[in-house]
Design an enzyme around this catalytic site. Structure first.
Site, PDB file in Angstrom:
ATOM      1  N   HIS A  59       0.845  -1.203   0.000  1.00  0.00           N
ATOM      2  CA  HIS A  59       0.000   0.000   0.000  1.00  0.00           C
ATOM      3  C   HIS A  59       0.872   1.242   0.000  1.00  0.00           C
ATOM      4  CE1 HIS A  59      -3.968   1.990   1.128  1.00  0.00           C
ATOM      5  NE2 HIS A  59      -3.084   2.981   1.284  1.00  0.00           N
ATOM      6  N   HIS A  61       1.343   5.139  -2.082  1.00  0.00           N
ATOM      7  CA  HIS A  61       0.857   6.142  -3.037  1.00  0.00           C
ATOM      8  C   HIS A  61       2.041   6.544  -3.919  1.00  0.00           C
ATOM      9  CE1 HIS A  61      -3.080   6.769  -1.013  1.00  0.00           C
ATOM     10  NE2 HIS A  61      -2.387   6.314   0.033  1.00  0.00           N
ATOM     11  N   LYS A 153      -9.335  -0.988  -5.178  1.00  0.00           N
ATOM     12  CA  LYS A 153      -9.380  -0.264  -3.911  1.00  0.00           C
ATOM     13  C   LYS A 153     -10.770   0.318  -3.683  1.00  0.00           C
ATOM     14  CE  LYS A 153      -7.301   3.407  -1.150  1.00  0.00           C
ATOM     15  NZ  LYS A 153      -6.238   4.384  -0.979  1.00  0.00           N
ATOM     16  N   HIS A 192      -9.746   0.502   2.264  1.00  0.00           N
ATOM     17  CA  HIS A 192      -9.312   1.557   3.178  1.00  0.00           C
ATOM     18  C   HIS A 192     -10.341   1.692   4.295  1.00  0.00           C
ATOM     19  CE1 HIS A 192      -8.273   5.835   4.273  1.00  0.00           C
ATOM     20  NE2 HIS A 192      -9.563   5.835   4.545  1.00  0.00           N
ATOM     21  N   HIS A 221      -5.264  -0.170   7.234  1.00  0.00           N
ATOM     22  CA  HIS A 221      -5.380   0.854   8.277  1.00  0.00           C
ATOM     23  C   HIS A 221      -6.183   0.304   9.461  1.00  0.00           C
ATOM     24  CE1 HIS A 221      -3.977   3.094   4.921  1.00  0.00           C
ATOM     25  NE2 HIS A 221      -5.144   3.467   4.449  1.00  0.00           N
ATOM     26  N   ASP A 276       1.648   2.872   3.749  1.00  0.00           N
ATOM     27  CA  ASP A 276       0.821   4.006   3.328  1.00  0.00           C
ATOM     28  C   ASP A 276       1.716   5.143   2.840  1.00  0.00           C
ATOM     29  OD1 ASP A 276      -1.567   5.302   2.774  1.00  0.00           O
ATOM     30  OD2 ASP A 276      -1.823   6.098   4.789  1.00  0.00           O
TER      31      ASP A 276
END
Length: 367
Positions: A59, A61, A153, A192, A221, A276
């Site tokens: 995970h 970005h 996602k 998420h 998370h 993350d």
């Protein structure tokens, strides 16, 4: 070809052998007193250092997060050397709240660029919201026709989500499951989780009625709040796989959460760390009220793994599983997350204090 000599091999479980031979991006042999003649081989004497599988971060970005505080607050994309410097040799790129400015074609292009540069990068289609955004017109077609796409996602229990219904989640699970089967991928719906009181109620309802779907649901998370964590523990005890973010908001430190989950009966194999990384992290100063928005770091997976060992929660081989074999199993990447003949030559060299000495992605040195 590279011949690693005098290693303490953790594959991630410890092996009795001490040499590893790589070539063509793969692990060719494991043994003692290995030697090669008739071809050029680089010999690397590790002098008793640890040789472990390259880390998997499921995970990140990779094109940067943002989208909550205007056009000046977008976070820049990540570079390959930032990932490999912390031992990450396989990454899964994701979008966040914004699926418009930070879009899927850009995410796909970045995943391809990272892979062509020497590491391995996959991606999830869509983003937080519904209707889903795709590259081809549907999640199933993205799964089937886009090589880098290994899942989808979605966000739930977050005030930034689109508040998907049970039926909408089931439809997406159908798409990733059938699209995965048709393309030789596992297919996961990576979810998420925010901190709303609804937690993962809808997911628990789904797996109670359709237990075979459990393996295709991958919440992340999971340690934002105590009630959310407790329900995620229940999900994992029922066979689900939970992802513990080392960045972002959390009620306790990730390594401590792993210890708590183990005490409550969660199998070690049902957990992983993810960073993350490059997601936007909002912080409000409790005294001044000032708001900051900064990128989540990527180094904390390795940091939390190290703390598991140094605090006596897990031995090294088991702690490594949260970064190697466990996410490889969740993502169905049999060539990743292990040191074995035929597996990809993604390797990390660790010093005695578990700091990173060197990183090799598909057999090439990165650090």
């Amino acid at each position: 070809m590279i011949l690693f000599k005098n290693c303490k091999i953790y594959a991630p479980d410890p092996l009795p052998q001490h040499d590893v031979l790589t070539g063509g991006g793969r692990i060719l042999a494991i043994g003692d007193n290995l030697s090669v003649s008739g071809t050029d081989v680089e010999t690397v004497d590790l002098e008793g250092r640890y040789l472990v599988p390259g880390f998997i971060d499921e995970h990140v970005h990779i094109i940067g997060g943002g989208g909550l505080f205007g056009p000046t607050a977008y976070i820049p994309e990540i570079q390959m050397d930032e990932l490999t410097a912390v031992g990450t040799t396989t990454v899964v790129g994701v979008l966040g709240t914004d699926g418009v400015v930070k879009n899927l074609p850009t995410l796909y292009n970045k995943a391809r660029a990272l892979t062509l540069s020497g590491m391995t990068a996959y991606m999830l289609t869509s983003y937080y919201g519904l209707p889903e955004r795709t590259l081809t017109g549907s999640v199933m077609e993205d799964m089937i026709f886009i090589d880098r796409v290994i899942g989808c996602k979605l966000a739930i229990s977050d005030d930034r989500s689109s508040y998907p219904t049970r039926q909408e989640i089931l439809r997406l699970l159908h798409d990733v499951r059938i699209g995965g089967a048709a393309s030789g991928k596992h297919g996961i719906l990576h979810i998420h989780l925010g901190n709303l009181p609804s937690k993962i109620d809808v997911l628990m309802d789904i797996i109670a009625e359709y237990p075979t779907l459990t393996q295709h649901i991958s919440p992340t998370h999971c340690i934002r709040t105590v009630p959310l964590f407790e329900q995620c523990v229940e999900f994992a005890r029922k066979g689900g796989f939970i992802d513990i973010s080392t960045g972002g908001t959390k009620f306790t430190e990730p390594h401590q959460a792993v210890g708590l989950a183990l005490e409550q009966g969660v199998p070690l194999e049902n957990m992983a760390f993810s960073s993350d990384g490059r997601g936007g992290v909002k912080r409000v100063d409790p005294e001044t009220g000032a708001v900051t928005y900064t990128p989540a770091p990527v180094h904390r997976n390795h940091q939390e793994m190290t703390l598991l060992v140094k605090n006596g929660i897990l031995p090294l081989g088991d702690a490594l599983k949260l970064l190697t074999s466990n996410p490889a199993r969740n993502l169905s990447l049999p060539q990743k997350g292990r040191i074995a003949v035929g597996a990809d030559a993604d390797l990390v060299v660790l010093e005695d204090d578990l700091s990173i000495a060197a990183v090799y992605a598909t057999g090439k040195k990165c650090k």
